[in-house]
Design a protein around this motif. Structure first.
Motif, PDB file in Angstrom:
ATOM      1  N   ALA A 254       0.828  -1.207   0.000  1.00 17.60           N
ATOM      2  CA  ALA A 254       0.000   0.000   0.000  1.00 17.60           C
ATOM      3  C   ALA A 254       0.863   1.258   0.000  1.00 17.60           C
ATOM      4  N   ARG A 255       2.083   1.157   0.528  1.00 17.96           N
ATOM      5  CA  ARG A 255       3.004   2.298   0.539  1.00 17.96           C
ATOM      6  C   ARG A 255       3.821   2.385  -0.744  1.00 17.96           C
ATOM      7  N   GLY A 256       3.615   1.464  -1.683  1.00 15.62           N
ATOM      8  CA  GLY A 256       4.367   1.485  -2.920  1.00 15.62           C
ATOM      9  C   GLY A 256       5.698   0.767  -2.859  1.00 15.62           C
ATOM     10  N   MET A 257       5.977   0.068  -1.764  1.00 14.90           N
ATOM     11  CA  MET A 257       7.234  -0.676  -1.612  1.00 14.90           C
ATOM     12  C   MET A 257       7.004  -2.104  -2.092  1.00 14.90           C
ATOM     13  N   TYR A 258       6.927  -2.256  -3.421  1.00 13.31           N
ATOM     14  CA  TYR A 258       6.495  -3.530  -3.992  1.00 13.31           C
ATOM     15  C   TYR A 258       7.558  -4.613  -3.857  1.00 13.31           C
ATOM     16  N   ALA A 259       8.820  -4.258  -4.006  1.00 15.62           N
ATOM     17  CA  ALA A 259       9.869  -5.272  -3.857  1.00 15.62           C
ATOM     18  C   ALA A 259       9.885  -5.827  -2.442  1.00 15.62           C
ATOM     19  N   GLN A 260       9.750  -4.940  -1.449  1.00 10.20           N
ATOM     20  CA  GLN A 260       9.714  -5.393  -0.056  1.00 10.20           C
ATOM     21  C   GLN A 260       8.465  -6.231   0.207  1.00 10.20           C
ATOM     22  N   ALA A 261       7.337  -5.827  -0.383  1.00 11.67           N
ATOM     23  CA  ALA A 261       6.097  -6.592  -0.198  1.00 11.67           C
ATOM     24  C   ALA A 261       6.235  -7.989  -0.783  1.00 11.67           C
ATOM     25  N   TRP A 262       6.846  -8.098  -1.961  1.00 13.34           N
ATOM     26  CA  TRP A 262       7.033  -9.412  -2.576  1.00 13.34           C
ATOM     27  C   TRP A 262       7.988 -10.261  -1.739  1.00 13.34           C
ATOM     28  N   ASN A 263       9.025  -9.638  -1.211  1.00 16.02           N
ATOM     29  CA  ASN A 263       9.987 -10.370  -0.382  1.00 16.02           C
ATOM     30  C   ASN A 263       9.327 -10.907   0.878  1.00 16.02           C
ATOM     31  N   LEU A 264       8.532 -10.087   1.550  1.00 15.42           N
ATOM     32  CA  LEU A 264       7.845 -10.533   2.757  1.00 15.42           C
ATOM     33  C   LEU A 264       6.820 -11.622   2.425  1.00 15.42           C
ATOM     34  N   SER A 265       6.141 -11.487   1.297  1.00 12.57           N
ATOM     35  CA  SER A 265       5.171 -12.504   0.899  1.00 12.57           C
ATOM     36  C   SER A 265       5.863 -13.835   0.640  1.00 12.57           C
ATOM     37  N   SER A 266       7.009 -13.788  -0.021  1.00 11.82           N
ATOM     38  CA  SER A 266       7.753 -15.021  -0.292  1.00 11.82           C
ATOM     39  C   SER A 266       8.198 -15.681   1.004  1.00 11.82           C
ATOM     40  N   THR A 267       8.640 -14.868   1.961  1.00  8.54           N
ATOM     41  CA  THR A 267       9.054 -15.421   3.253  1.00  8.54           C
ATOM     42  C   THR A 267       7.876 -16.049   3.979  1.00  8.54           C
ATOM     43  N   ALA A 268       6.719 -15.404   3.926  1.00 12.83           N
ATOM     44  CA  ALA A 268       5.527 -15.949   4.572  1.00 12.83           C
ATOM     45  C   ALA A 268       5.150 -17.296   3.959  1.00 12.83           C
ATOM     46  N   ILE A 269       5.199 -17.393   2.640  1.00 20.29           N
ATOM     47  CA  ILE A 269       4.834 -18.643   1.973  1.00 20.29           C
ATOM     48  C   ILE A 269       5.853 -19.730   2.288  1.00 20.29           C
ATOM     49  N   ALA A 270       7.136 -19.360   2.336  1.00 19.42           N
ATOM     50  CA  ALA A 270       8.168 -20.345   2.679  1.00 19.42           C
ATOM     51  C   ALA A 270       7.960 -20.877   4.089  1.00 19.42           C
ATOM     52  N   MET A 271       7.636 -19.998   5.041  1.00 21.26           N
ATOM     53  CA  MET A 271       7.391 -20.438   6.414  1.00 21.26           C
ATOM     54  C   MET A 271       6.119 -21.272   6.504  1.00 21.26           C
ATOM     55  N   MET A 272       5.108 -20.881   5.736  1.00 20.82           N
ATOM     56  CA  MET A 272       3.864 -21.651   5.745  1.00 20.82           C
ATOM     57  C   MET A 272       4.109 -23.082   5.268  1.00 20.82           C
ATOM     58  N   MET A 273       4.907 -23.232   4.230  1.00 20.63           N
ATOM     59  CA  MET A 273       5.233 -24.567   3.735  1.00 20.63           C
ATOM     60  C   MET A 273       6.179 -25.280   4.697  1.00 20.63           C
ATOM     61  N   ASP A 274       7.013 -24.523   5.382  1.00 15.31           N
ATOM     62  CA  ASP A 274       7.886 -25.109   6.401  1.00 15.31           C
ATOM     63  C   ASP A 274       7.070 -25.753   7.511  1.00 15.31           C
ATOM     64  N   LEU A 275       5.942 -25.157   7.837  1.00 12.37           N
ATOM     65  CA  LEU A 275       5.047 -25.715   8.848  1.00 12.37           C
ATOM     66  C   LEU A 275       4.207 -26.876   8.296  1.00 12.37           C
ATOM     67  N   GLY A 276       4.249 -27.089   6.991  1.00 10.23           N
ATOM     68  CA  GLY A 276       3.462 -28.166   6.399  1.00 10.23           C
ATOM     69  C   GLY A 276       1.991 -27.829   6.255  1.00 10.23           C
ATOM     70  N   CYS A 277       1.637 -26.536   6.252  1.00 13.10           N
ATOM     71  CA  CYS A 277       0.232 -26.155   6.136  1.00 13.10           C
ATOM     72  C   CYS A 277      -0.324 -26.455   4.758  1.00 13.10           C
ATOM     73  N   HIS A 278       0.547 -26.695   3.778  1.00 19.06           N
ATOM     74  CA  HIS A 278       0.074 -27.014   2.436  1.00 19.06           C
ATOM     75  C   HIS A 278      -0.280 -28.489   2.293  1.00 19.06           C
ATOM     76  N   LEU A 279      -0.137 -29.249   3.378  1.00 21.86           N
ATOM     77  CA  LEU A 279      -0.439 -30.672   3.355  1.00 21.86           C
ATOM     78  C   LEU A 279      -1.679 -30.958   4.191  1.00 21.86           C
ATOM     79  N   ASP A 280      -2.378 -32.018   3.825  1.00 24.45           N
ATOM     80  CA  ASP A 280      -3.535 -32.452   4.618  1.00 24.45           C
ATOM     81  C   ASP A 280      -3.004 -33.280   5.769  1.00 24.45           C
ATOM     82  N   LYS A 281      -2.544 -32.599   6.809  1.00 25.25           N
ATOM     83  CA  LYS A 281      -1.827 -33.233   7.905  1.00 25.25           C
ATOM     84  C   LYS A 281      -2.782 -33.776   8.955  1.00 25.25           C
TER      85      LYS A 281
END
Length: 455
Positions: A254-281
């Motif tokens: 929203a502040r126009g910091m798109y590179a930082q937003a993409w970086n934080l989003s990628s980190t969030a998705i990596a951590m989410m997969m690290d927790l195994g939330c993408h699996l039917d656990k």
């Protein structure tokens, strides 16, 4: 780390000592032959290290083979190096399986007995203590910066209530990242499973710019959220960290910091997969079977893991389309079940401020249907993801294949619209007597955007 263990147990019997390592270290337990993700998401899975330790004179390996095949147990070089032209196996296991737990091994986790067990446990304890000190030092520096406490100078109870009411009225139902009841209960109990100061300030930074009387504090809350992010990144992945990263990414976008937003989003998705939330656990085995609230805790755990994945999935579609980048998540490969579209009698009542549109002050409360709307939003974004990938992110489809894909997608979408929850599906061909809640309107505008046209 293995060499340090060998030094602690004497160099003369190093080979025998390494062979006596407990299964937790040697990786020979049968549990490592499959993706065992039954641990609680906050409990770091144990690292399955290489089966045999190289001697000090052994040359350094080039590429570690993280998932060695059991048929190669006797081949040391096959365990240490990946053969040329041979892809790594079991790459879909969470990254947390590659990290040493910050907890020492317990007797139940090892089949060794006597002095070997005690010695190995002491080695694990000394090593994990060093790793845990990283988080301790980060906490110490943060404590030096905030002598009275991280949250001491935060929003007072009145401001916090205003921030929460505003977020869970306008933003929360539209992105589904945070569940209010679970978050506020965890906040009161200081339950790190679903709450952290970082998540608190991420919510504040995400919301405060929409509240005129608190808008001057937007930089303060955002700065503190970024400050606390350093501490979260020094700890194991957790659900509050994933939620806070997505909210902070939205704030930066929203502040126009798109590179930082993409970086934080990628980190969030990596951590989410690290927790195994993408699996039917399966449910976590850490929940006490004698706990009278066991079934409720299992249900909450499943719903939170599903919510985290699908909210990340929706945000991934939004930011990748906005920035013209390839989405990071693909529900066709791995995805947990959709969140339950539970019914609720809750009403949506707008939280207003002085400069709100006058018509909202006479707005009649409408049924919220928040979970049903979130459920259908997840399904709609699945179609959006497939359209985006197959029509705009691939050069391999020919004209005939494209027509077949469009025809099949049209039929599937029409069938979905017939089966969707009628409470959140609007007939936009006729004028609306009362404006629906914004999250329901957002879903229907998305449907208009991706609605199938005649083939």
């Amino acid at each position: 780390m293995l060499n340090q263990w060998i030094d602690d147990h004497g160099s003369s019997g190093s080979k025998d000592a390494v062979r006596k390592l407990p299964h937790k270290l040697s990786g020979r337990s049968s549990r490592t032959d499959r993706a065992d993700f039954d641990e609680d998401e906050d409990d770091e899975p144990q690292l399955s290290l290489l089966r045999d330790a190289p001697s000090r004179g052994h040359r350094s390996f080039k590429k570690p083979k993280l998932w060695p095949d059991d048929s190669q147990n006797t081949n040391l070089q096959g365990d240490l190096e990946e053969e040329d032209g041979q892809p790594a196996e079991k790459s879909l296991q969470p990254e947390s399986a590659l990290r040493l737990s910050l907890k020492p091994a317990t007797p139940d986790d090892s089949e060794t007995t006597g002095e070997d067990e005690l010695s190995a446990d002491r080695s694990i304890q000394s090593t994990t203590t060093l790793q845990a000190n990283i988080s301790a030092w980060v906490d110490r520096w943060i404590g030096n910066s905030f002598p009275t406490g991280v949250t001491a100078e935060g929003p007072n109870p009145a401001d916090r209530k205003l921030l929460f009411d505003n977020y869970f009225c306008w933003q929360g139902p539209r992105n589904g990242i945070v569940h209010r009841a679970i978050f506020e209960r965890a906040l009161e109990e200081n339950d790190s499973k679903y709450y952290s100061p970082f998540l608190l300030y991420a919510i504040c930074a995400h919301t405060v710019r929409h509240i005129p009387i608190l808008r001057d504090r937007v930089h303060e809350y955002a700065a503190k959220a970024h400050y606390l992010l350093a501490a979260e990144l020094s700890r194991p992945s957790s659900i509050p960290t994933v939620q806070g990263l997505m909210l902070l990414a939205s704030h930066d976008a929203a502040r126009g910091m798109y590179a930082q937003a993409w970086n934080l989003s990628s980190t969030a998705i990596a951590m989410m997969m690290d927790l195994g939330c993408h699996l039917d656990k399966a449910p976590s085995t850490s929940i006490d079977r004698n706990d009278p609230q066991r079934e409720q805790r299992i249900f909450i755990q499943r719903q939170m893991r599903s919510r985290v994945f699908w909210s990340a999935f929706i945000w991934d579609k939004l930011i990748s389309l906005a920035l013209n980048r390839t989405p990071l998540l693909n529900s066709e490969e791995h995805a947990p079940p959709f969140p339950e579209p539970t019914s609720s009698s809750d009403l949506w009542i707008p939280v207003l401020c002085a400069d709100s549109p006058p018509s909202l002050f006479s707005y009649a409360p409408q049924p919220s249907h928040e979970m049903k709307c979130f459920y259908e939003t997840c399904r709609a974004n699945q179609f959006l993801d497939q359209i985006h990938r197959h029509l705009y992110r691939t050069q391999k489809l020919r004209s005939t294949q494209t027509r077949e894909f469009v025809a099949d997608m049209r039929e599937r979408m029409l069938q979905w619209q017939e089966e969707a929850c009628p409470e959140v599906m609007l007939d936009l061909r006729a004028p609306l007597e009362v404006s629906p809640p914004p999250h329901i309107m957002q879903l229907n505008l998305l449907l208009v955007w991706i609605s199938p046209l005649p083939c």
